[in-house]
Enzyme design. Structure first.
Site, PDB file in Angstrom:
ATOM      1  N   ASN A  92       1.404  -5.313  11.329  1.00 13.75           N
ATOM      2  CA  ASN A  92       0.218  -4.903  10.583  1.00 13.75           C
ATOM      3  C   ASN A  92      -0.324  -3.625  11.207  1.00 13.75           C
ATOM      4  OD1 ASN A  92      -1.232  -6.255   8.322  1.00 13.75           O
ATOM      5  ND2 ASN A  92      -3.022  -5.833   9.576  1.00 13.75           N
ATOM      6  N   THR A 127       0.834  -1.218   0.000  1.00 10.80           N
ATOM      7  CA  THR A 127       0.000   0.000   0.000  1.00 10.80           C
ATOM      8  C   THR A 127       0.863   1.260   0.000  1.00 10.80           C
ATOM      9  OG1 THR A 127      -0.227  -0.079   2.410  1.00 10.80           O
ATOM     10  CG2 THR A 127      -2.006  -1.065   1.135  1.00 10.80           C
ATOM     11  N   HIS A 152      -0.070 -16.701  -5.205  1.00 12.58           N
ATOM     12  CA  HIS A 152      -1.231 -16.366  -6.041  1.00 12.58           C
ATOM     13  C   HIS A 152      -0.835 -15.935  -7.449  1.00 12.58           C
ATOM     14  CE1 HIS A 152      -3.549 -15.591  -2.035  1.00 12.58           C
ATOM     15  NE2 HIS A 152      -3.413 -16.855  -2.306  1.00 12.58           N
ATOM     16  N   PHE A 159      -7.141  -5.124  -0.469  1.00 11.08           N
ATOM     17  CA  PHE A 159      -8.533  -5.468  -0.779  1.00 11.08           C
ATOM     18  C   PHE A 159      -9.507  -4.985   0.287  1.00 11.08           C
ATOM     19  CE2 PHE A 159      -7.685  -9.333  -3.728  1.00 11.08           C
ATOM     20  CZ  PHE A 159      -7.561  -8.469  -4.791  1.00 11.08           C
TER      21      PHE A 159
HETATM   22  P1  NAD Z   1      -5.893  -7.825   2.861  1.00 11.66           P
HETATM   23  O1  NAD Z   1      -6.371  -6.653   2.080  1.00 11.66           O
HETATM   24  O2  NAD Z   1      -6.896  -8.802   3.326  1.00 11.66           O
HETATM   25  O3  NAD Z   1      -5.124  -7.300   4.178  1.00 11.66           O
HETATM   26  C1  NAD Z   1      -4.148  -6.326   4.138  1.00 11.66           C
HETATM   27  C2  NAD Z   1      -3.787  -5.986   5.574  1.00 11.66           C
HETATM   28  O4  NAD Z   1      -2.683  -5.112   5.543  1.00 11.66           O
HETATM   29  C3  NAD Z   1      -4.898  -5.263   6.344  1.00 11.66           C
HETATM   30  O5  NAD Z   1      -5.069  -5.894   7.611  1.00 11.66           O
HETATM   31  C4  NAD Z   1      -4.375  -3.828   6.521  1.00 11.66           C
HETATM   32  O6  NAD Z   1      -4.731  -3.276   7.750  1.00 11.66           O
HETATM   33  C5  NAD Z   1      -2.892  -4.039   6.459  1.00 11.66           C
HETATM   34  N1  NAD Z   1      -2.138  -2.910   5.912  1.00 11.66           N
HETATM   35  C6  NAD Z   1      -2.443  -2.142   4.847  1.00 11.66           C
HETATM   36  N2  NAD Z   1      -1.452  -1.254   4.607  1.00 11.66           N
HETATM   37  C7  NAD Z   1      -0.500  -1.488   5.555  1.00 11.66           C
HETATM   38  C8  NAD Z   1       0.753  -0.901   5.842  1.00 11.66           C
HETATM   39  N3  NAD Z   1       1.254   0.081   5.086  1.00 11.66           N
HETATM   40  N4  NAD Z   1       1.474  -1.381   6.878  1.00 11.66           N
HETATM   41  C9  NAD Z   1       0.987  -2.387   7.671  1.00 11.66           C
HETATM   42  N5  NAD Z   1      -0.209  -2.972   7.442  1.00 11.66           N
HETATM   43  C10 NAD Z   1      -0.940  -2.534   6.394  1.00 11.66           C
HETATM   44  O7  NAD Z   1      -4.757  -8.532   1.991  1.00 11.66           O
HETATM   45  P2  NAD Z   1      -4.108 -10.000   2.089  1.00 11.66           P
HETATM   46  O8  NAD Z   1      -4.091 -10.462   3.497  1.00 11.66           O
HETATM   47  O9  NAD Z   1      -2.893  -9.967   1.269  1.00 11.66           O
HETATM   48  O10 NAD Z   1      -5.113 -11.006   1.369  1.00 11.66           O
HETATM   49  C11 NAD Z   1      -5.945 -10.715   0.292  1.00 11.66           C
HETATM   50  C12 NAD Z   1      -5.579 -11.048  -1.130  1.00 11.66           C
HETATM   51  O11 NAD Z   1      -5.284  -9.837  -1.747  1.00 11.66           O
HETATM   52  C13 NAD Z   1      -4.399 -11.874  -1.465  1.00 11.66           C
HETATM   53  O12 NAD Z   1      -4.906 -13.013  -2.028  1.00 11.66           O
HETATM   54  C14 NAD Z   1      -3.631 -11.094  -2.570  1.00 11.66           C
HETATM   55  O13 NAD Z   1      -3.388 -11.952  -3.674  1.00 11.66           O
HETATM   56  C15 NAD Z   1      -4.558 -10.030  -2.974  1.00 11.66           C
HETATM   57  N6  NAD Z   1      -4.063  -8.677  -3.338  1.00 11.66           N
HETATM   58  C16 NAD Z   1      -2.781  -8.450  -3.765  1.00 11.66           C
HETATM   59  C17 NAD Z   1      -2.366  -7.142  -4.050  1.00 11.66           C
HETATM   60  C18 NAD Z   1      -0.950  -6.916  -4.532  1.00 11.66           C
HETATM   61  O14 NAD Z   1      -0.387  -7.773  -5.199  1.00 11.66           O
HETATM   62  N7  NAD Z   1      -0.362  -5.781  -4.175  1.00 11.66           N
HETATM   63  C19 NAD Z   1      -3.242  -6.068  -3.881  1.00 11.66           C
HETATM   64  C20 NAD Z   1      -4.564  -6.339  -3.438  1.00 11.66           C
HETATM   65  C21 NAD Z   1      -4.944  -7.658  -3.155  1.00 11.66           C
END
Ligand code: NAD
Length: 276
Positions: free
Chosen positions: A226, A33, A128, A40
């Site tokens: 997190n 992020t 993934h 997501f």
């Molecule tokens: P998720 O969205 O479920 O969780 C992300 C977590 O990260 C949240 O709990 C949030 O609070 C925390 N977070 C966000 N920014 C942060 C930061 N800067 N520092 C610390 N914590 C932070 O995502 P997930 O657990 O990876 O699972 C969901 C699915 O999302 C996966 O299957 C993945 O393939 C997919 N996905 C991937 C991408 C990517 O490749 N960048 C982007 C979106 C979703």
């Protein structure tokens, strides 16, 4: 030193004292992020605009309308991700490899930012898949994503493969199996780890979220970094609440200092290829 400073020191100490090459990093969308790619589930995340059900694999295969919606989703993902650069958290993870601590990075991400941040491709297990490849579901022929992206940007539709099969980014959708070899590798490294660090994952997507649990059950220390609580906080040995970039930078900076102290006459040190 405040509580988080104390936690950062503790993690740096665990890294310094652990067996070389037995630390696993497990990353989720939250590590990216700070590179401008939304996760997501956070507010403003992709699930606010797209329905995960509609993007599932069975729907993709069954319905031309769902495929159109799916390609809209990918067009947006590619737009967001193509200029994204690795952030300090990706660079800190690459530094752990350079400092000889890392076994592998198990990532749920499809953005390729760990490799861009300096992690060796063979050390990154992409559970993934990867969004930078488009593949035929029937014959596995691959196509350049840029051509498909440009066609979508010009209002066109994605054509089928020359063999007649459906094209799809080489990522794992809901309802699609994870690659067996990658799963096996991830399992092997998880159960052999002595320190397992989760960064930026809500830890609710399975089977991915089973790896931290496997590691913990086999005796590894489990650390969760997190910015909000996760579903496995209760089982963790250490939970650091904060942003991945600053936390991981502080941890690796401290680890480098500890290393310098431990190996005063130490050999050559490799610098990362990260901009930070
Ligand atoms: P998720 O969205 O479920 O969780 C992300 C977590 O990260 C949240 O709990 C949030 O609070 C925390 N977070 C966000 N920014 C942060 C930061 N800067 N520092 C610390 N914590 C932070 O995502 P997930 O657990 O990876 O699972 C969901 C699915 O999302 C996966 O299957 C993945 O393939 C997919 N996905 C991937 C991408 C990517 O490749 N960048 C982007 C979106 C979703």
């Amino acid at each position: 030193m405040n509580a988080d400073g104390g936690k950062i020191s503790l993690l740096a100490r665990w890294l310094a004292e652990g067996s070389p090459g037995r630390t696993v990093v497990f990353s989720g969308a939250g590590i990216s992020t700070e590179s401008g790619i939304p996760d997501f589930r956070s507010p403003g995340g992709l699930w606010e605009r797209f329905d995960p059900e509609e993007l599932s694999f069975p729907r993709f295969v069954a319905s031309a309308q769902s495929r159109r919606r799916y390609w809209e989703f990918y067009r947006e993902n590619w737009r967001l991700s193509r200029e994204a650069r690795p952030n300090p958290a990706h660079c800190a993870v690459a530094a752990l490899e350079q400092l000889g601590r890392l076994s592998v990075v198990i990532t749920q991400n499809i953005d390729g930012l760990h490799q861009k941040g300096g992690s060796s491709p063979e050390k990154v297990l992409e559970l993934h898949g990867n969004m930078w490849e488009v593949r035929c579901l029937s014959c596995a022929r691959t196509y350049p994503w840029v051509e498909i992206f440009q066609r979508l940007e010009q209002g066109g539709e994605v054509e089928d493969c020359v063999c007649g099969g459906l094209l799809k980014p080489a990522t794992v959708s809901f309802g699609q199996s994870l690659p067996g070899e990658v799963l096996e590798e991830a399992r092997r490294h998880s159960i052999n780890s002595d320190l397992f660090i989760c960064i930026g994952s809500s830890l609710v997507v399975y089977p991915a979220a089973s790896f931290p649990q496997m590691a913990k059950h086999k005796g590894a220390r489990l650390v969760i970094i997190n910015r909000e609580p996760t579903s496995l906080d209760d089982m963790a040995d250490l939970v650091i609440s904060g942003e991945a970039g600053p936390v991981m930078t502080a941890v690796t900076d401290l680890l480098k200092k500890i290393d310098l102290g431990l190996s005063f006459h130490g050999g050559e040190r490799k610098d990362g290829n990260c901009p930070f």
